[in-house]
Design a protein around this motif. Sequence first.
Motif, PDB file in Angstrom:
ATOM      1  N   PRO A 157       1.169  -1.097  -0.175  1.00  0.00           N
ATOM      2  CA  PRO A 157       0.131   0.083  -0.280  1.00  0.00           C
ATOM      3  C   PRO A 157       0.867   1.291   0.276  1.00  0.00           C
ATOM      4  O   PRO A 157       1.538   1.526   0.658  1.00  0.00           O
ATOM      5  CB  PRO A 157      -1.021   0.008   1.175  1.00  0.00           C
ATOM      6  N   SER A 158       0.654   2.043  -1.357  1.00  0.00           N
ATOM      7  CA  SER A 158       1.338   3.555  -0.894  1.00  0.00           C
ATOM      8  C   SER A 158       0.318   4.822  -1.031  1.00  0.00           C
ATOM      9  O   SER A 158      -0.689   4.665  -1.525  1.00  0.00           O
ATOM     10  CB  SER A 158       2.388   3.722  -1.814  1.00  0.00           C
ATOM     11  N   LEU A 159       0.656   5.904  -0.941  1.00  0.00           N
ATOM     12  CA  LEU A 159       0.479   7.347  -1.676  1.00  0.00           C
ATOM     13  C   LEU A 159       0.906   7.938  -2.669  1.00  0.00           C
ATOM     14  O   LEU A 159       1.970   7.729  -2.381  1.00  0.00           O
ATOM     15  CB  LEU A 159      -0.273   8.044  -0.048  1.00  0.00           C
ATOM     16  N   ASP A 160       0.403   8.513  -3.559  1.00  0.00           N
ATOM     17  CA  ASP A 160       0.950   9.436  -3.960  1.00  0.00           C
ATOM     18  C   ASP A 160       0.715  10.749  -4.579  1.00  0.00           C
ATOM     19  O   ASP A 160      -0.644  10.750  -4.069  1.00  0.00           O
ATOM     20  CB  ASP A 160       0.179   8.601  -5.954  1.00  0.00           C
ATOM     21  N   VAL A 161       2.011  11.592  -3.499  1.00  0.00           N
ATOM     22  CA  VAL A 161       1.772  12.797  -3.570  1.00  0.00           C
ATOM     23  C   VAL A 161       2.013  13.874  -4.991  1.00  0.00           C
ATOM     24  O   VAL A 161       3.614  13.211  -5.395  1.00  0.00           O
ATOM     25  CB  VAL A 161       1.966  13.101  -2.265  1.00  0.00           C
ATOM     26  N   VAL A 162       1.640  14.051  -5.356  1.00  0.00           N
ATOM     27  CA  VAL A 162       1.771  14.495  -6.639  1.00  0.00           C
ATOM     28  C   VAL A 162       2.295  16.397  -6.222  1.00  0.00           C
ATOM     29  O   VAL A 162       0.921  17.329  -5.706  1.00  0.00           O
ATOM     30  CB  VAL A 162       1.608  15.455  -7.428  1.00  0.00           C
ATOM     31  N   ILE A 163       3.295  16.943  -6.491  1.00  0.00           N
ATOM     32  CA  ILE A 163       3.423  18.594  -6.325  1.00  0.00           C
ATOM     33  C   ILE A 163       3.903  19.180  -7.677  1.00  0.00           C
ATOM     34  O   ILE A 163       4.425  18.629  -8.373  1.00  0.00           O
ATOM     35  CB  ILE A 163       4.895  18.939  -5.150  1.00  0.00           C
ATOM     36  N   THR A 164       3.114  19.892  -7.733  1.00  0.00           N
ATOM     37  CA  THR A 164       3.401  21.046  -8.803  1.00  0.00           C
ATOM     38  C   THR A 164       3.556  22.333  -8.767  1.00  0.00           C
ATOM     39  O   THR A 164       2.711  22.940  -8.160  1.00  0.00           O
ATOM     40  CB  THR A 164       1.788  21.176  -9.869  1.00  0.00           C
ATOM     41  N   ALA A 165       5.174  22.769  -9.251  1.00  0.00           N
ATOM     42  CA  ALA A 165       5.701  23.939  -8.388  1.00  0.00           C
ATOM     43  C   ALA A 165       5.905  24.872  -9.591  1.00  0.00           C
ATOM     44  O   ALA A 165       6.850  24.374 -11.082  1.00  0.00           O
ATOM     45  CB  ALA A 165       6.892  23.488  -7.984  1.00  0.00           C
ATOM     46  N   PRO A 166       5.991  25.950  -9.838  1.00  0.00           N
ATOM     47  CA  PRO A 166       6.057  27.202 -10.830  1.00  0.00           C
ATOM     48  C   PRO A 166       7.706  27.304 -10.707  1.00  0.00           C
ATOM     49  O   PRO A 166       7.528  27.623  -9.582  1.00  0.00           O
ATOM     50  CB  PRO A 166       5.490  28.153 -10.589  1.00  0.00           C
ATOM     51  N   VAL A 167       8.776  26.910 -11.772  1.00  0.00           N
ATOM     52  CA  VAL A 167       9.676  27.190 -12.157  1.00  0.00           C
ATOM     53  C   VAL A 167      10.685  28.498 -13.000  1.00  0.00           C
ATOM     54  O   VAL A 167       9.852  28.773 -13.808  1.00  0.00           O
ATOM     55  CB  VAL A 167      10.719  26.180 -11.811  1.00  0.00           C
TER      56      VAL A 167
END
Length: 206
Positions: A157-167
């Motif tokens: 079992p796992s969680l998928d965490v996605v960060i969308t960062a402006p660069v």
Amino acid sequence: MIGEIDDALKALVKASEGIAADIDIAFDAPTTEWAARRNAPTVDLFLYDIREDVRRREYGWSEQRDERGVVTARAPAPRYFKLSYLVTAWTQRPDDEHRLLDALLRCFLRYDAIPGTFVVEILAETGLPCSLTIAQPPPEDRAFADVWSSLGGELKPSLDVVITAPVSRDVTYAVGPPVTDGVAATFEDMGTGSADSRHRPAPRGR
């Protein structure tokens, strides 16, 4: 940018209710060899994918203004990058892992973006938020089972965490100073003759 996001996620987990303050936080690939060496309850935040969010690419320019509101420079719009983390809990018992995963899920569900107090250094350059999503369906070109198989480990079992960062693209073009003087014209200056001749109707043709 990646280091600042790592630090922010680690701080969020450490401050979360239901997670022991002394729990280990790791960023290692959860391979079979790594799991065999682990000897304490651990939350692993493995960064497994980085890609540009091309749907948010912009081709315009952003303006930089001084305290008077005068444009002093222009820079190309930032690019947005999605950083995907495979979040797993490691303990001696599966039920303990499930409780820890539940606490992690509740931790990340509190936020739609990385809190402003953690948006520092490179992340703060654009002044734009870094969005956060959790447990979204994977892209069509990638499955979580593929991630585990590439790591050589057993699926868990796992969680998928996605960060969308402006660069920021670190490109800036200076602009010239604003025009403060010039030539002013009035309607009277536009004529070529006397006032009577300007208003006299033109002769009709024969």
